[in-house]
Design an enzyme around this catalytic site. Structure first.
Site, PDB file in Angstrom:
ATOM      1  CB  SER A 198     -54.830  27.847  55.238  1.00 15.90           C
ATOM      2  OG  SER A 198     -55.872  27.710  54.286  1.00 15.90           O
ATOM      3  NE  ARG A 199     -55.110  28.675  62.094  1.00 16.62           N
ATOM      4  CZ  ARG A 199     -56.432  28.925  62.044  1.00 16.62           C
ATOM      5  NH1 ARG A 199     -57.262  27.978  61.650  1.00 16.62           N
ATOM      6  NH2 ARG A 199     -56.901  30.112  62.373  1.00 16.62           N
ATOM      7  CG  LEU A 206     -54.895  18.859  51.817  1.00 16.82           C
ATOM      8  CD1 LEU A 206     -55.333  19.131  50.382  1.00 16.82           C
ATOM      9  CD2 LEU A 206     -53.379  18.875  51.909  1.00 16.82           C
ATOM     10  CB  VAL A 264     -59.172  17.170  50.478  1.00 19.82           C
ATOM     11  CG1 VAL A 264     -58.026  16.811  49.535  1.00 19.82           C
ATOM     12  CG2 VAL A 264     -60.490  17.278  49.716  1.00 19.82           C
ATOM     13  N   GLY A 316     -58.457  21.035  49.353  1.00 17.62           N
ATOM     14  CA  GLY A 316     -59.726  21.008  50.105  1.00 17.62           C
ATOM     15  C   GLY A 316     -60.671  22.082  49.587  1.00 17.62           C
ATOM     16  CG  HIS A 317     -59.748  26.249  50.115  1.00 20.31           C
ATOM     17  ND1 HIS A 317     -58.463  26.153  50.593  1.00 20.31           N
ATOM     18  CD2 HIS A 317     -60.454  26.909  51.068  1.00 20.31           C
ATOM     19  CE1 HIS A 317     -58.392  26.740  51.779  1.00 20.31           C
ATOM     20  NE2 HIS A 317     -59.586  27.201  52.098  1.00 20.31           N
ATOM     21  N   GLY A 360     -66.593  22.316  54.356  1.00 17.00           N
ATOM     22  CA  GLY A 360     -65.819  21.078  54.445  1.00 17.00           C
ATOM     23  C   GLY A 360     -66.073  20.352  55.752  1.00 17.00           C
ATOM     24  CD  GLN A 361     -67.696  15.719  58.329  1.00 19.05           C
ATOM     25  OE1 GLN A 361     -68.722  16.171  57.825  1.00 19.05           O
ATOM     26  NE2 GLN A 361     -67.647  15.234  59.559  1.00 19.05           N
ATOM     27  CE  LYS A 362     -58.379  20.458  58.971  1.00 16.56           C
ATOM     28  NZ  LYS A 362     -58.455  21.836  59.261  1.00 16.56           N
TER      29      LYS A 362
END
Ligand code: AMP
Length: 252
Positions: A179-180, A177, A169, A31-32, A140-142
């Site tokens: 980090s957590r 995706l 992503v 994602g990053h 990100g849209q996340k």
């Protein structure tokens, strides 16, 4: 690739040309990398900030155990063609007293469960925009609500930069995706798949049903920056996950 720790070092490290900034808290994943790639395509200089921003964590949240692996992050950033990584040890003076409050948008969804979260996000982003002076910044849209809050701040405070928002992503199994995700046991990860599956129905009532076995903070349709999204936050064990799908508007 240069790695700098202070705004003075950053100023010296920046070559001439248009700057794309990607604000991050590290523990890089694809994602990053998609944000780095977009910034690489659209700017002369790509700056990534790497800072786990204490101001956006609540007292009982995971600031202390947030995944950190700077050596690996620097390798991934270099491979992605990043020019400068700004990784300050701290960004706030002990007497820091100024906060950016984006009203209303910060109170719904995530804001109901993380009361001062978006004040921390908006403040750190404004500080980063002032330090780096980018022409474009990538999100990100996340974190759809975060992107909407930042766009509102940029419009309200007449900031002279463009906010670019890139699609979510996902892993092959559909989990967004994050980090957590590293916190999840294999069994928890399996249960977490209910989240993308529920949102994929694009139906609030159906999504609520499909999430009934998880500890749900919210499942809601909301209007964010001209997009209608179905957004949810759930807890799987100790891990809090968020995700969303666009129902109407760009990227629907
Ligand atoms: P973070 O390091 O978690 O603060 O994220 C840095 C940026 O990456 C934020 O703009 C996030 O929205 C974005 N991001 C995180 N996860 C994803 C993902 N799965 N797809 C796209 N962007 C993401």
């Amino acid at each position: 690739m240069k790695v700098v720790r202070t705004s003075a070092e950053l100023r010296d490290a920046l070559p001439a040309g248009s700057i794309g900034l990607v604000p991050t808290m590290g523990a890089f994943h694809a994602g990053h990398l998609s944000l780095f790639g977009a910034a690489r395509e659209e700017n002369d200089v790509v700056v990534v900030s790497l800072y786990v921003n204490p101001a956006q964590f609540g007292a009982r949240e995971d600031l202390d155990r947030y995944p950190r692996d700077e050596a690996r992050d620097l390798e991934l950033a270099a491979e992605a063609g990043v020019d400068v990584v700004f990784a300050p040890d701290r960004l706030y003076a002990p007497e820091h007293s100024t906060w950016v409050e984006v009203e209303r948008l910060s109170d719904i969804l995530e804001g109901e469960f993380r009361p001062r979260h978006f004040r921390g996000v908006a403040t750190v982003c404004l500080k980063l925009f002032n330090i780096v002076r980018p022409q474009r910044a990538y999100f990100g849209q996340k974190d759809a609500q975060q992107a909407a809050v930042i766009k509102r701040m940029v419009a309200d405070l007449d900031l002279d930069l463009e906010i670019r928002v890139l699609p979510i992503v996902r892993d092959a199994d559909g989990l967004a995706l994050s980090s957590r995700n590293a916190y999840l046991s294999p069994e928890e990860r399996e249960r977490a798949l209910a989240l993308p599956r529920a949102l994929a129905t694009k139906d609030e009532a159906r999504a609520r049903e499909l999430l009934s076995d998880l500890d749900v903070d919210y499942v809601e349709v909301a209007e964010l920056d001209g997009q209608r999204v179905l957004a949810a936050a759930v807890r799987v064990g100790e891990t809090r996950l968020i995700d969303n799908v666009v129902l109407e508007g760009e990227n629907a």
